[in-house]
Structure formats: structure tokens, C-alpha cells
Design a protein around this motif. Sequence first.
Motif, PDB file in Angstrom:
ATOM      1  N   MET A   1       0.822  -1.204   0.000  1.00 48.42           N
ATOM      2  CA  MET A   1       0.000   0.000   0.000  1.00 48.42           C
ATOM      3  C   MET A   1       0.856   1.253   0.000  1.00 48.42           C
ATOM      4  O   MET A   1       0.620   2.194  -0.712  1.00 48.42           O
ATOM      5  N   LEU A   2       1.891   1.267   0.825  1.00 46.75           N
ATOM      6  CA  LEU A   2       2.759   2.438   0.945  1.00 46.75           C
ATOM      7  C   LEU A   2       4.140   2.128   0.404  1.00 46.75           C
ATOM      8  O   LEU A   2       4.689   1.068   0.656  1.00 46.75           O
ATOM      9  N   ASN A   3       4.702   3.065  -0.334  1.00 46.54           N
ATOM     10  CA  ASN A   3       6.080   2.909  -0.783  1.00 46.54           C
ATOM     11  C   ASN A   3       6.992   3.341   0.342  1.00 46.54           C
ATOM     12  O   ASN A   3       6.804   4.393   0.936  1.00 46.54           O
ATOM     13  N   VAL A   4       8.021   2.555   0.626  1.00 49.61           N
ATOM     14  CA  VAL A   4       8.921   2.848   1.736  1.00 49.61           C
ATOM     15  C   VAL A   4      10.292   3.190   1.203  1.00 49.61           C
ATOM     16  O   VAL A   4      10.826   2.507   0.341  1.00 49.61           O
ATOM     17  N   ARG A   5      10.882   4.245   1.712  1.00 53.19           N
ATOM     18  CA  ARG A   5      12.233   4.630   1.305  1.00 53.19           C
ATOM     19  C   ARG A   5      13.042   4.891   2.565  1.00 53.19           C
ATOM     20  O   ARG A   5      12.611   5.612   3.452  1.00 53.19           O
ATOM     21  N   TYR A   6      14.221   4.293   2.650  1.00 50.06           N
ATOM     22  CA  TYR A   6      15.098   4.494   3.793  1.00 50.06           C
ATOM     23  C   TYR A   6      16.309   5.304   3.354  1.00 50.06           C
ATOM     24  O   TYR A   6      16.644   5.359   2.191  1.00 50.06           O
ATOM     25  N   GLY A   7      17.006   5.886   4.330  1.00 51.68           N
ATOM     26  CA  GLY A   7      18.278   6.495   3.978  1.00 51.68           C
ATOM     27  C   GLY A   7      18.368   7.935   4.392  1.00 51.68           C
ATOM     28  O   GLY A   7      18.180   8.284   5.558  1.00 51.68           O
ATOM     29  N   ASN A   8      18.620   8.823   3.393  1.00 47.35           N
ATOM     30  CA  ASN A   8      19.029  10.180   3.723  1.00 47.35           C
ATOM     31  C   ASN A   8      17.868  11.157   3.799  1.00 47.35           C
ATOM     32  O   ASN A   8      18.043  12.342   3.560  1.00 47.35           O
ATOM     33  N   VAL A   9      16.665  10.685   4.143  1.00 50.57           N
ATOM     34  CA  VAL A   9      15.537  11.599   4.215  1.00 50.57           C
ATOM     35  C   VAL A   9      15.392  12.207   5.602  1.00 50.57           C
ATOM     36  O   VAL A   9      14.567  13.086   5.809  1.00 50.57           O
ATOM     37  N   ALA A  10      16.128  11.747   6.568  1.00 52.24           N
ATOM     38  CA  ALA A  10      16.024  12.312   7.929  1.00 52.24           C
ATOM     39  C   ALA A  10      16.447  13.779   7.926  1.00 52.24           C
ATOM     40  O   ALA A  10      17.465  14.139   7.356  1.00 52.24           O
ATOM     41  N   LYS A  11      15.652  14.621   8.599  1.00 55.33           N
ATOM     42  CA  LYS A  11      15.940  16.052   8.576  1.00 55.33           C
ATOM     43  C   LYS A  11      17.145  16.412   9.424  1.00 55.33           C
ATOM     44  O   LYS A  11      17.844  17.335   9.139  1.00 55.33           O
ATOM     45  N   ASN A  12      17.378  15.731  10.487  1.00 55.76           N
ATOM     46  CA  ASN A  12      18.515  16.028  11.343  1.00 55.76           C
ATOM     47  C   ASN A  12      18.798  14.820  12.235  1.00 55.76           C
ATOM     48  O   ASN A  12      18.140  13.782  12.133  1.00 55.76           O
ATOM     49  N   LEU A  13      19.790  14.954  13.074  1.00 54.24           N
ATOM     50  CA  LEU A  13      20.211  13.822  13.898  1.00 54.24           C
ATOM     51  C   LEU A  13      19.153  13.426  14.918  1.00 54.24           C
ATOM     52  O   LEU A  13      19.050  12.248  15.276  1.00 54.24           O
ATOM     53  N   PHE A  14      18.357  14.383  15.393  1.00 56.58           N
ATOM     54  CA  PHE A  14      17.264  14.027  16.298  1.00 56.58           C
ATOM     55  C   PHE A  14      16.253  13.144  15.583  1.00 56.58           C
ATOM     56  O   PHE A  14      15.748  12.176  16.157  1.00 56.58           O
ATOM     57  N   GLU A  41       2.815  14.650  -3.590  1.00 60.18           N
ATOM     58  CA  GLU A  41       4.151  15.214  -3.640  1.00 60.18           C
ATOM     59  C   GLU A  41       5.046  14.503  -2.628  1.00 60.18           C
ATOM     60  O   GLU A  41       4.575  13.907  -1.676  1.00 60.18           O
ATOM     61  N   ALA A  42       6.360  14.582  -2.855  1.00 60.85           N
ATOM     62  CA  ALA A  42       7.300  13.839  -2.016  1.00 60.85           C
ATOM     63  C   ALA A  42       7.154  14.234  -0.555  1.00 60.85           C
ATOM     64  O   ALA A  42       7.570  15.314  -0.138  1.00 60.85           O
ATOM     65  N   GLN A  43       6.530  13.373   0.227  1.00 57.42           N
ATOM     66  CA  GLN A  43       6.376  13.575   1.659  1.00 57.42           C
ATOM     67  C   GLN A  43       6.651  12.258   2.353  1.00 57.42           C
ATOM     68  O   GLN A  43       6.395  11.183   1.796  1.00 57.42           O
ATOM     69  N   PHE A  44       7.148  12.358   3.580  1.00 55.52           N
ATOM     70  CA  PHE A  44       7.543  11.159   4.294  1.00 55.52           C
ATOM     71  C   PHE A  44       6.981  11.183   5.705  1.00 55.52           C
ATOM     72  O   PHE A  44       7.120  12.171   6.423  1.00 55.52           O
ATOM     73  N   SER A  89       0.924  20.085   8.123  1.00 55.87           N
ATOM     74  CA  SER A  89       1.643  19.169   7.231  1.00 55.87           C
ATOM     75  C   SER A  89       1.467  17.725   7.686  1.00 55.87           C
ATOM     76  O   SER A  89       1.296  16.816   6.866  1.00 55.87           O
ATOM     77  N   CYS A  90       1.486  17.507   9.005  1.00 58.63           N
ATOM     78  CA  CYS A  90       1.259  16.164   9.543  1.00 58.63           C
ATOM     79  C   CYS A  90      -0.157  15.681   9.220  1.00 58.63           C
ATOM     80  O   CYS A  90      -0.364  14.512   8.877  1.00 58.63           O
ATOM     81  N   LEU A  91      -1.120  16.588   9.337  1.00 58.79           N
ATOM     82  CA  LEU A  91      -2.506  16.235   9.023  1.00 58.79           C
ATOM     83  C   LEU A  91      -2.631  15.829   7.557  1.00 58.79           C
ATOM     84  O   LEU A  91      -3.322  14.848   7.227  1.00 58.79           O
ATOM     85  N   LEU A  92      -1.967  16.558   6.682  1.00 57.34           N
ATOM     86  CA  LEU A  92      -2.019  16.246   5.259  1.00 57.34           C
ATOM     87  C   LEU A  92      -1.486  14.847   4.995  1.00 57.34           C
ATOM     88  O   LEU A  92      -2.094  14.063   4.247  1.00 57.34           O
ATOM     89  N   LYS A  93      -0.370  14.506   5.627  1.00 53.19           N
ATOM     90  CA  LYS A  93       0.188  13.157   5.439  1.00 53.19           C
ATOM     91  C   LYS A  93      -0.770  12.091   5.950  1.00 53.19           C
ATOM     92  O   LYS A  93      -0.936  11.033   5.327  1.00 53.19           O
TER      93      LYS A  93
END
Length: 307
Positions: A1-14, A41-44, A89-93
Amino acid sequence: MLNVRYGNVAKNLFDQFSKLLLEEVLSPFGSVETSCEVSGEAQFVDVYFEPSPSPTLAARELGLSGKIAQTPCLLEPFRNQPTPAEVRSCLLKLYQVHGDYQRKARREQESIAEEALPQLWILASSASDALLSRFGATHNDEWGAGVYFLAIGLKVAIIAINQLPLTEETIWLRLLGRGQTQKQAVTEVIAFDTRDPRRSTILRLLANWKISIELTDRVEAEEELMMALSQAYLEWEQQTEQKGRAEGEQVGEARLIMRQLTRRLGQVAPEIEAQVRALSLPQLEALGEALLDFSGPNDLVDWLRLN
């Protein structure tokens, strides 16, 4: 159902730490996906969770985190208080994920119950009265202090981490807080029994966060955070060293016992040798005394069966 992508999408170390922590805490209850891409649109989604029909832990063992894990959900941690735009933005996702659920149900000619749609949990280090009021979020006595729900049909809750009670039931979420809230949670993890596997796992995550901050020289490394992480790092380093010494002693004792057994009983079957080498250090020491009375291989088999 959902496409999953791992890696460099994290916004910061937290973000990286919070995803690893939530994955560690929630994985006994079901499937956890981090940096999960939603349609449009590209959202995670930071963390997307689906409960397992047969979890490996009872929900009560993880308190508030376990209660959250009773239903499918999206979890969005914020190091700072989220802005109104970030909440929207969270609501939209969330509603894009709901759309995916509903489209899948139509394709399969099934209906989907309202209760089966995921809940959004916004995990905020703090949430002011003004922010909560703007979105009509209200306290729910059933969930305790610090947990606020928007209108029931929206399927959204905001957790103000700094308002959570200082109990073991909230510790995993308080580790995502800031300042004194997070420092207190780290202190509580350090106080866990050193044999508790959760202690070493969480200390390792905190230690890695500290190392990552130092390597990248990030601005987010406020003094209070680094003090908490340094304390966790020292405890993790000490426990790792102790574990290494204990494992080394166990391996050495196992070699000695195997040499004694071979001299006394002759060649030991591989499967029996594997059982001997897997014994703990106290068990090996006990076997070292018992083997003096062995007269044949069956004595060793019987000892292993009983111990």
C-alpha cells in the motif's frame, strides 16, 4: 500500500535518533517503517506502525507507548514545539495515508471501518496552550496528563512530552523530550538493572547520537543535551567493556572445560560440545567440579539435561 524509502531523508540527527528509538520500542508489537513515503508530492511519514495480531510483548509492559501501539498509526516526533504549519503538514500526510487505505479497500471491493484507519500522534517536546487551542486539542482523562486529542473524527492527538508524568510508563516518550525532561529519562534508563536488555539497547542509541553530533558538529548540540548524552555514553561504554570481559572469561573457561572433558571422556560429540560452549560462566564452573566424578559420556549428557 505504501512505498517505503530508507536512507538520507532524515531532517537532522534528532530525527534519526527518534526513528531508531520508536522502531526499537514498537517493533515487539508489529511492523514499523521509518521515513515512509506517502502518495502525492514527495512527503515522508517519520514512523508508520501497524500492530501485529500476536505481539511478542504485552502492551502494559511499555506503558503509554504500548497503548499507542494498539492501532495502526503515524508518529511524528518534534525536537521543538511544532508550528501550526508543521501540524497541518502532519494532518495532510495522515489523510493521504487514509486515502491509500480507502483506495485499496475499493480495489478489493471491501469496506473499511473508521476504527481501522491510522491515528496520527504528534510527539512534541512541548505544546503551548496557544497551539493546543488553535487546533481545538483537549485533554483526555483516560490517557493521562500531557495527551491531547483533536476532534474524534480527525484521528489526531498531540503529546506534550514535557507534561507527561515521571513514571516508567512514559519513559520511552520522555527520551524524545528536551532539557530536564530528557535528562531525567536518561537517568532513569541508567538506573535500570544492568541485566535488562532495554538498558543496553537505549544507551547504545543515545551513545550513537552523541557520536554523530560530535562528528558533524551540529548546532543542535545544546549543552544540556550533550550532558545527558555524555552520561549515557559513559554508562554504555562501561557496560560494553564489562560485557566484553565477561564474554572473554566465558570463552576461556569453556575451552578449559572442553580440554578436561576430552582427557577424561575422549572425543565429545559436536552437538554436546556446542551445549557446553553455550553454558554461562557459573554453569561452566559447576561443570568443572562435576566432571571429576564422570565415568563416561552419559554422565555429561545427564548433567547437561539437569542443568
